[in-house]
Structures are given as C-alpha cells and as structure tokens.
Scaffold this active site. Structure first.
Site, PDB file in Angstrom:
ATOM      1  N   ARG A  58       0.812  -1.222   0.000  1.00 19.97           N
ATOM      2  CA  ARG A  58       0.000   0.000   0.000  1.00 19.97           C
ATOM      3  C   ARG A  58       0.844   1.271   0.000  1.00 19.97           C
ATOM      4  NH1 ARG A  58      -2.452  -3.299   3.913  1.00 19.97           N
ATOM      5  NH2 ARG A  58      -4.433  -4.207   3.243  1.00 19.97           N
ATOM      6  N   HIS A  72       4.062 -11.158  -5.340  1.00 14.85           N
ATOM      7  CA  HIS A  72       3.107 -10.275  -6.020  1.00 14.85           C
ATOM      8  C   HIS A  72       3.565  -8.837  -5.831  1.00 14.85           C
ATOM      9  CE1 HIS A  72      -0.596  -8.639  -7.549  1.00 14.85           C
ATOM     10  NE2 HIS A  72      -1.217  -9.816  -7.561  1.00 14.85           N
ATOM     11  N   TYR A 117      -0.200  -3.190  -5.692  1.00 15.56           N
ATOM     12  CA  TYR A 117      -1.369  -2.837  -6.500  1.00 15.56           C
ATOM     13  C   TYR A 117      -1.335  -1.373  -6.946  1.00 15.56           C
ATOM     14  CZ  TYR A 117      -3.234  -7.230  -4.654  1.00 15.56           C
ATOM     15  OH  TYR A 117      -3.413  -8.554  -4.320  1.00 15.56           O
ATOM     16  N   HIS A 164      -0.422  -7.377 -12.015  1.00 14.57           N
ATOM     17  CA  HIS A 164      -1.570  -7.032 -12.854  1.00 14.57           C
ATOM     18  C   HIS A 164      -1.023  -6.111 -13.945  1.00 14.57           C
ATOM     19  CE1 HIS A 164      -4.610  -7.663  -9.313  1.00 14.57           C
ATOM     20  NE2 HIS A 164      -3.869  -8.721  -9.558  1.00 14.57           N
ATOM     21  N   GLU A 201      -0.727 -11.452 -14.715  1.00 15.14           N
ATOM     22  CA  GLU A 201      -1.919 -12.105 -14.170  1.00 15.14           C
ATOM     23  C   GLU A 201      -3.156 -11.753 -14.993  1.00 15.14           C
ATOM     24  OE1 GLU A 201      -4.584 -11.953 -10.072  1.00 15.14           O
ATOM     25  OE2 GLU A 201      -2.435 -11.490  -9.981  1.00 15.14           O
ATOM     26  N   ASP A 258      -5.699 -16.507 -12.926  1.00 10.29           N
ATOM     27  CA  ASP A 258      -6.524 -16.401 -11.727  1.00 10.29           C
ATOM     28  C   ASP A 258      -7.908 -16.924 -12.086  1.00 10.29           C
ATOM     29  OD1 ASP A 258      -8.552 -15.197  -9.913  1.00 10.29           O
ATOM     30  OD2 ASP A 258      -6.807 -14.246  -8.988  1.00 10.29           O
ATOM     31  N   HIS A 317     -10.824 -14.407 -11.636  1.00 11.00           N
ATOM     32  CA  HIS A 317     -10.745 -13.362 -12.650  1.00 11.00           C
ATOM     33  C   HIS A 317     -11.151 -13.895 -14.022  1.00 11.00           C
ATOM     34  CE1 HIS A 317      -7.420 -11.116 -10.159  1.00 11.00           C
ATOM     35  NE2 HIS A 317      -8.575 -11.237  -9.510  1.00 11.00           N
ATOM     36  N   HIS A 368      -3.586 -18.587  -9.544  1.00 10.19           N
ATOM     37  CA  HIS A 368      -4.300 -18.173  -8.340  1.00 10.19           C
ATOM     38  C   HIS A 368      -5.619 -18.937  -8.349  1.00 10.19           C
ATOM     39  CE1 HIS A 368      -2.061 -14.048  -8.118  1.00 10.19           C
ATOM     40  NE2 HIS A 368      -1.315 -15.064  -7.740  1.00 10.19           N
ATOM     41  N   ASP A 409     -14.410  -8.715  -9.459  1.00 12.06           N
ATOM     42  CA  ASP A 409     -13.277  -9.401  -8.842  1.00 12.06           C
ATOM     43  C   ASP A 409     -13.597  -9.665  -7.371  1.00 12.06           C
ATOM     44  OD1 ASP A 409     -10.871 -10.282  -7.907  1.00 12.06           O
ATOM     45  OD2 ASP A 409      -9.743  -8.457  -8.340  1.00 12.06           O
ATOM     46  N   HIS A 418     -13.409 -12.765  -4.845  1.00  7.84           N
ATOM     47  CA  HIS A 418     -12.998 -14.124  -4.550  1.00  7.84           C
ATOM     48  C   HIS A 418     -13.907 -14.739  -3.488  1.00  7.84           C
ATOM     49  CE1 HIS A 418      -8.560 -13.163  -5.836  1.00  7.84           C
ATOM     50  NE2 HIS A 418      -9.461 -12.721  -6.690  1.00  7.84           N
ATOM     51  N   GLU A 426      -5.942 -17.351  -2.874  1.00  3.11           N
ATOM     52  CA  GLU A 426      -6.177 -16.001  -2.369  1.00  3.11           C
ATOM     53  C   GLU A 426      -7.625 -15.938  -1.884  1.00  3.11           C
ATOM     54  OE1 GLU A 426      -3.516 -13.209  -5.287  1.00  3.11           O
ATOM     55  OE2 GLU A 426      -5.420 -13.950  -6.041  1.00  3.11           O
TER      56      GLU A 426
END
Length: 288
Positions: free
Chosen positions: A45, A77, A80, A117, A153, A187, A190, A224, A237, A239, A269
């Site tokens: 973050r 990963h 983001y 991503h 991904e 994924d 996704h 994923h 998106d 999960h 995830e």
C-alpha cells in the site's frame, strides 16, 4: 493430514503474511501445509519502503533451503499501486521505478518470479497504446534487473484494466524482447469473471484450449486458485473460499487432475485464511 506422496506434481499454498519480516512467510506457509506460496516483498500500500536488511535476506535464504520450497514454487506479487500502462509519463515512471525496486528485492532474496496485474489505460489512452507502454516498461525493467521473470496475471475485466482477454496478454508477450523472462498466471476467479466458462467440462476445455492457442501453456508460471462470488462474465473481482462460490466441486476436481497445472505454484487467495489448511487438504484429496 493427508499423504501427498502420490500427489507430488501439484504444489498448493496461499498468499501468506510477511508481518515481522519476509522470512516469516516460510513459517506461515508451513502452518497451513503449503508446498508453494505467494508474498509481498514490501508494503503493497506504500510507494516507498526501506531496503531489505542483509540479515533478513540471509534468514530468508536459509529458511527457503530448510523448507524445501524452491523459488519455482514461490510467486511474489507486486504492489497494486503500480500501473505500467499509465499514459501520464511522470506517473508511469513512478510506477516503473517502484516495480524495478520490487524486481530487485526478488533478486536479492534468490527468487525467480514477480507476479503483476498488467496495467490500466484509465480511459485516457487507447488500449493498444496502453499495451505498448506496459511491454516497453517490462522491457526496460528487464534491462535494469537480471534474471527475474515477470508474470502477467489475468484480470477480471473491471474498469479499464488490461489483461481480461487472453489476446491482450498475448499482445504484451509479443512485444517483450526476452521471451524467457515473461510468463502468465491464471486467476480462476478473474478468468470466470472475464467471461471464460470454467464451471462445466465443455466450457473448461474450450477455455483451456483457447489459452493454449492464444497464449500457450509454455508461458504458464502459476495459478491463483480462487472460487468466485459472481458468475461467468460478471466482471467482478470477488474471490470466495473453495467450494463456497459458483465454480462448483466438479471444476476443482477437473483442475486438480489436469496435468497442465503440474509443477507450478498454485496459490489460494481465498477470503478466509483461517481455513487455508483445510482448503489445501481438500484440494489434494480431489486428486484421483
């Protein structure tokens, strides 16, 4: 506990916490019976983080050797925050510098991959231009950091994100100069959300055949494995825990017995980390 001796070709784990240091990932992976895992090498973050300490790097490598989980089954990963397809030069440069830093962290830790991503055009530039910028950014990152394979991904199709269509991933790969250092992570949530059917045998086989024709399983570096709260083509998106969403047990049986997914990291995830251990055992028990 289950005996995985006869299930040796599937390497399942989860995206584990690194709170307290990146080396904590191995303890957290062991606690859930993982044979693979994903992690963040820094706070996802924040743009900036302090460099990895030499002691932590050494500890990570020691734990990796003791764990028996090799770099082939660890799928870091990226943050983001990064957008390598941003049409704004200054913002894209900020993303690229941060991405290069994460590649360097992976290299320092003795890892092999960095999952990402692909990026977003933000409705400010064309999709084609965004794809070109993403590929150019990866090519530049490859020149700055050796060895690390960038793993694209598949995305859910929400907003202006690139990567929900296999063709978009293939276009990026086509523009990458060093094809040995580019790969793909499917994924499952996704992919379903993007409109690729996975729930029945016919849809599953068509999706996998399309992946082979358009991208090629030779580029597949990880999965994923997530259930989905929403159905095919939702572009959402969201999960879900294994077996709690719309994919259904038949999908997971089919997937776990599909040799095309042998010998790669398969990462959960899913939304309830307290049942990751049970989810992993459940998935291994699906192998015939």
């Amino acid at each position: 506990m289950i005996n995985i001796e006869n299930k040796i070709n599937k390497f399942i784990g989860a995206h584990v916490s690194t709170q307290g240091g990146v080396s904590k990932a191995f303890e957290n992976a062991e606690n859930i019976g993982a044979r693979a895992f994903a992690l963040f090498t820094k706070n996802q973050r924040r743009w900036d983080s302090k460099p990895l300490e030499e002691g932590e790097i050494k500890k990570f490598k020691e734990f990796m050797e003791k764990s028996g989980i090799s770099p082939e089954y660890i799928l870091p990963h990226n943050s983001y925050l990064h957008n390598l397809g941003n049409g704004d030069n200054e913002k894209r440069e900020k993303s690229l510098n941060a991405f290069i830093d994460e590649m360097e962290r992976c290299r320092q830790l003795g890892l092999k991959y960095l999952n990402m991503h692909p990026g977003s055009h933000l409705n400010e530039i064309s999709q084609e231009e965004c794809i070109r910028l993403i590929a150019n950014s990866i090519n530049e990152a490859h020149k700055k950091v050796s060895d690390i394979v960038v793993v694209l991904e598949t995305t859910a199709g929400q907003g202006s994100n690139i990567g929900s269509k296999f063709e978009e991933i293939a276009e990026i790969i086509n523009l990458i100069e060093d094809k040995d250092r580019i790969g793909v992570c499917i994924d499952t949530c996704h992919t379903l959300a993007a409109g690729y059917e996975l729930k029945d045998e016919e849809g599953y086989e068509k999706t996998m055949n399309d992946f082979e024709k358009i991208i090629g399983f030779k580029y597949l570096k990880g999965v994923h494995l997530n259930d989905s709260k929403f159905d095919t083509g939702s572009k959402k998106d969201r999960h879900d825990s294994i077996g709690k969403g719309v994919l259904g047990e038949e999908f997971f049986i089919r997937f776990m017995n599909d040799k095309r997914f042998d010998n790669i990291p398969i990462i959960l995830e899913t939304i309830d980390e307290t049942i990751w251990k049970q989810e992993i055992e459940y998935l291994y028990n699906l192998i015939k």
